[in-house]
Design a protein around this motif. Structure first.
Motif, PDB file in Angstrom:
ATOM      1  N   ASP A  61       4.801 -12.347  -1.370  1.00  0.00           N
ATOM      2  CA  ASP A  61       3.344 -12.913  -1.696  1.00  0.00           C
ATOM      3  C   ASP A  61       1.615 -13.347  -0.491  1.00  0.00           C
ATOM      4  O   ASP A  61       0.773 -13.018  -0.760  1.00  0.00           O
ATOM      5  CB  ASP A  61       3.047 -15.009  -1.947  1.00  0.00           C
ATOM      6  CG  ASP A  61       1.442 -15.026  -3.080  1.00  0.00           C
ATOM      7  OD1 ASP A  61       2.065 -14.258  -3.295  1.00  0.00           O
ATOM      8  OD2 ASP A  61       1.420 -16.441  -2.467  1.00  0.00           O
ATOM      9  N   GLN A 255      10.033  -4.913  -6.479  1.00  0.00           N
ATOM     10  CA  GLN A 255      11.169  -5.558  -8.059  1.00  0.00           C
ATOM     11  C   GLN A 255      12.330  -3.993  -7.514  1.00  0.00           C
ATOM     12  O   GLN A 255      13.404  -4.592  -8.241  1.00  0.00           O
ATOM     13  CB  GLN A 255      10.055  -5.077  -9.076  1.00  0.00           C
ATOM     14  CG  GLN A 255       8.690  -6.017  -8.668  1.00  0.00           C
ATOM     15  CD  GLN A 255       9.303  -7.694  -9.068  1.00  0.00           C
ATOM     16  OE1 GLN A 255       9.778  -7.970 -10.050  1.00  0.00           O
ATOM     17  NE2 GLN A 255       8.521  -8.282  -7.471  1.00  0.00           N
ATOM     18  N   TRP A 308       6.454  -4.031 -18.408  1.00  0.00           N
ATOM     19  CA  TRP A 308       7.725  -4.636 -18.352  1.00  0.00           C
ATOM     20  C   TRP A 308       8.792  -4.741 -19.186  1.00  0.00           C
ATOM     21  O   TRP A 308       9.568  -5.333 -18.658  1.00  0.00           O
ATOM     22  CB  TRP A 308       6.505  -5.636 -19.817  1.00  0.00           C
ATOM     23  CG  TRP A 308       7.519  -7.362 -20.204  1.00  0.00           C
ATOM     24  CD1 TRP A 308       7.409  -8.054 -19.244  1.00  0.00           C
ATOM     25  CD2 TRP A 308       8.484  -7.678 -20.926  1.00  0.00           C
ATOM     26  NE1 TRP A 308       8.802  -8.855 -19.599  1.00  0.00           N
ATOM     27  CE2 TRP A 308       9.074  -8.968 -20.667  1.00  0.00           C
ATOM     28  CE3 TRP A 308       8.577  -7.085 -22.165  1.00  0.00           C
ATOM     29  CZ2 TRP A 308       9.750  -9.441 -21.901  1.00  0.00           C
ATOM     30  CZ3 TRP A 308       9.622  -7.579 -23.515  1.00  0.00           C
ATOM     31  CH2 TRP A 308       9.504  -8.431 -22.478  1.00  0.00           C
ATOM     32  N   SER A 395       1.344 -14.363  -6.972  1.00  0.00           N
ATOM     33  CA  SER A 395       1.693 -15.394  -7.669  1.00  0.00           C
ATOM     34  C   SER A 395       2.597 -15.585  -8.949  1.00  0.00           C
ATOM     35  O   SER A 395       3.786 -16.328  -8.710  1.00  0.00           O
ATOM     36  CB  SER A 395       0.277 -16.300  -8.447  1.00  0.00           C
ATOM     37  OG  SER A 395      -0.243 -16.628  -7.508  1.00  0.00           O
ATOM     38  N   SER A 396       2.755 -14.573  -9.799  1.00  0.00           N
ATOM     39  CA  SER A 396       4.125 -14.717 -10.778  1.00  0.00           C
ATOM     40  C   SER A 396       5.343 -13.936 -10.141  1.00  0.00           C
ATOM     41  O   SER A 396       6.028 -14.577 -10.193  1.00  0.00           O
ATOM     42  CB  SER A 396       3.612 -13.168 -11.491  1.00  0.00           C
ATOM     43  OG  SER A 396       4.172 -12.644 -12.438  1.00  0.00           O
ATOM     44  N   ILE A 397       4.822 -13.408  -9.190  1.00  0.00           N
ATOM     45  CA  ILE A 397       6.265 -12.665  -8.403  1.00  0.00           C
ATOM     46  C   ILE A 397       7.081 -13.722  -7.606  1.00  0.00           C
ATOM     47  O   ILE A 397       8.454 -14.618  -7.360  1.00  0.00           O
ATOM     48  CB  ILE A 397       6.366 -11.942  -7.163  1.00  0.00           C
ATOM     49  CG1 ILE A 397       6.565 -10.041  -8.389  1.00  0.00           C
ATOM     50  CG2 ILE A 397       7.790 -11.665  -5.901  1.00  0.00           C
ATOM     51  CD1 ILE A 397       6.336  -9.057  -7.352  1.00  0.00           C
ATOM     52  N   ALA A 399       6.143 -17.469  -8.097  1.00  0.00           N
ATOM     53  CA  ALA A 399       6.865 -18.545  -8.472  1.00  0.00           C
ATOM     54  C   ALA A 399       7.665 -18.640  -9.354  1.00  0.00           C
ATOM     55  O   ALA A 399       8.536 -19.329  -9.659  1.00  0.00           O
ATOM     56  CB  ALA A 399       5.401 -18.996  -9.751  1.00  0.00           C
ATOM     57  N   THR A 400       8.273 -16.951 -10.276  1.00  0.00           N
ATOM     58  CA  THR A 400       9.306 -16.747 -11.152  1.00  0.00           C
ATOM     59  C   THR A 400      10.032 -15.781 -10.315  1.00  0.00           C
ATOM     60  O   THR A 400      11.538 -15.607 -11.230  1.00  0.00           O
ATOM     61  CB  THR A 400       8.680 -16.056 -12.422  1.00  0.00           C
ATOM     62  OG1 THR A 400       7.781 -14.753 -12.301  1.00  0.00           O
ATOM     63  CG2 THR A 400       7.997 -17.433 -13.008  1.00  0.00           C
ATOM     64  N   GLY A 401      10.099 -15.124  -9.299  1.00  0.00           N
ATOM     65  CA  GLY A 401      10.449 -14.089  -9.636  1.00  0.00           C
ATOM     66  C   GLY A 401      10.645 -12.569  -9.465  1.00  0.00           C
ATOM     67  O   GLY A 401      11.101 -11.200  -9.184  1.00  0.00           O
ATOM     68  N   GLY A 402       9.850 -12.675 -10.913  1.00  0.00           N
ATOM     69  CA  GLY A 402       9.074 -11.049 -11.037  1.00  0.00           C
ATOM     70  C   GLY A 402       7.815 -11.505 -11.533  1.00  0.00           C
ATOM     71  O   GLY A 402       6.586 -12.302 -11.499  1.00  0.00           O
ATOM     72  N   GLY A 404       6.178 -10.544 -14.620  1.00  0.00           N
ATOM     73  CA  GLY A 404       5.961 -10.333 -16.111  1.00  0.00           C
ATOM     74  C   GLY A 404       5.069 -11.371 -16.844  1.00  0.00           C
ATOM     75  O   GLY A 404       4.394 -11.085 -17.649  1.00  0.00           O
ATOM     76  N   ALA A 405       4.748 -12.748 -16.047  1.00  0.00           N
ATOM     77  CA  ALA A 405       4.185 -12.726 -16.601  1.00  0.00           C
ATOM     78  C   ALA A 405       2.703 -13.284 -16.211  1.00  0.00           C
ATOM     79  O   ALA A 405       1.644 -13.057 -17.084  1.00  0.00           O
ATOM     80  CB  ALA A 405       4.119 -15.032 -15.290  1.00  0.00           C
TER      81      ALA A 405
END
Length: 440
Positions: A61, A255, A308, A395-397, A399-402, A404-405
């Motif tokens: 991040d 990723q 995705w 931010s997506s990585i 928060a979620t590790g990926g 996708g969001a």
């Protein structure tokens, strides 16, 4: 050698264009592309440098913040840069904006030369790379004046593609340069080219008196609804191009860590997106920018879904090919939306005025001046998309590790852009007659 100021410039006059205009316009386009290309290289150099900062132990991040800040600053600088050519002359402003690139190039070398450089210093120095992002707005606003309406889609497409390909240049050459000479070379390498670009603009470009305008008068373009509609669409096209291009190396590295060595292939994305941009302008010149833009936004949403799937399946081949398709569609959209801008403002300025009359000629001049101001402002707002995409991934990585969001939100935005294009420029009941006649 170029004249300092050209007082007579009538590119829409076929006789003038063939006798004098074409040659002068082409020369200015060539050196504009060179300077703009260097602007993009400096603007996006941190997309590769960030991947090489492993010894500093920054989080993913944090690295996305380093890549994001040049996009944020460059987007903001495009607003004043838009009015630079009209205030000081296209040649003069190109020389000055090229020389300013020496600042981020030199500071980058300073930042990476000290292993104790703190994170906040990296953020501050990366932000200065935004100076390169402003060059696009001034270059496009300037070149708009040199070409006739019928050739603006192709001319602006070539000018933009030559600049955009600077992202690919960075991602192709910098891993080799850094590997051979160290991280500091990522900044020092560009200094001789920056000096050459400034010299080329000084000796071979022109200022146009017809392009002179009061920046305060030009800012009135911000009050037009069409400016903001096109700015939203440009967030979806150019903002996506610069965002996906600068995020690509870090996305591969985070990723697909087992495929980290393939970061060297990241340059192919912005290369394809840059080379295909003139095709978007060419198609728009022939079948209408709004039609091309509408179909393209649908293709972008589909490409995001494929990216995705590549991440979900942890298939690098599917991810990479889909990402390449996604950046290619951003390139097509860049060309088609940019062709729409001069067509829209020309049509609005000349609506209801009979062609061939002095009033029509005066209206054409107003339309071209409005389009030049709009091009810069729209490019400034659109470029913020590069910041949002990088921050979305970061931010997506985190928060979620990926990712996708982030990808889901991007796809939803493209669907919204497609609807806006249809509602404003293609829906029969809603189209402005003057825009319909211009085949926007």
């Amino acid at each position: 050698m170029a004249k300092r100021w050209i007082t007579e410039w009538r590119p829409d006059d076929p006789g003038f264009w063939e006798h004098d205009g074409k040659r002068v316009a082409r020369r200015n386009l060539v050196f504009s592309v060179f300077a703009e290309h260097l602007g993009f290289t400096v603007w996006t150099v941190w997309s590769i440098v960030a991947v090489k900062l492993g010894s500093y132990e920054f989080s993913t991040d944090q690295l996305f913040w380093i890549v994001s800040l040049p996009n944020l600053v460059g987007s903001a600088l495009r607003i004043p840069y838009t009015f630079g050519p009209a205030k000081f002359g296209g040649r003069n402003f190109t020389v000055a904006s090229a020389l300013l690139l020496l600042v981020p190039a030199a500071l980058l070398a300073v930042a990476v030369s000290d292993p104790a450089t703190p994170y906040w210093v990296f953020l501050a120095i990366a932000a200065t790379a935004g100076l390169g992002g402003g060059n696009f707005a001034s270059s496009m606003a300037n070149i708009t004046y040199f070409y006739p309406q019928a050739k603006q889609g192709s001319a602006l497409g070539l000018n933009a593609a030559g600049g955009n390909i600077g992202v690919s240049s960075v991602q192709l050459f910098m891993p080799l340069v850094i590997g051979a000479f160290g991280l500091a070379a990522a900044g020092l390498f560009w200094i001789p080219f920056i000096l050459a670009a400034a010299a080329g603009a000084y000796f071979f470009m022109d200022n146009l008196t017809v392009a002179k305008a009061d920046p305060r008068a030009q800012l009135k373009i911000a009050g037009r609804a069409q400016t903001w509609i096109m700015a939203v669409l440009y967030i979806g096209t150019f903002g996506s191009f610069i965002g996906y291009s600068t995020a690509f190396p870090l996305l591969i590295n985070s990723q697909f860590p087992e495929q980290a060595s393939l970061v060297t292939l990241a340059f192919l994305g912005p290369l394809v997106g840059s080379l295909i941009r003139p095709a978007g302008g060419w198609l728009a010149d022939r079948i209408g920018g709004s039609r091309v833009t509408l179909v393209n936004f649908g293709a972008m949403a589909g490409a995001v879904a494929l990216v995705w799937q590549g991440l979900v399946q942890q298939s690098f081949a599917l991810f990479f090919c889909s990402y390449m398709l996604l950046i290619a569609t951003t390139g097509v959209g860049n060309g088609s939306t940019y062709r729409m801008i001069p067509a829209i403002f020309r049509a609005k300025a000349t609506a209801g005025i009979r062609a061939g009359t002095p009033a029509h000629e005066a209206a054409l001049a107003v339309g071209k001046r409005d389009a030049s101001a709009a091009v810069g402002l729209i490019s400034a707002i659109g470029a913020f998309g590069g910041f949002f995409i990088n921050r979305g991934f970061g931010s997506s990585i985190a928060a979620t590790g990926g990712a996708g969001a982030a990808l889901a939100s991007f796809a939803g935005f493209y669907v919204l852009c497609a609807f806006i294009t249809w509602a404003c420029y293609l829906r029969t009941a809603g189209r402005v007659p003057s825009l319909a006649a211009a085949r926007v």
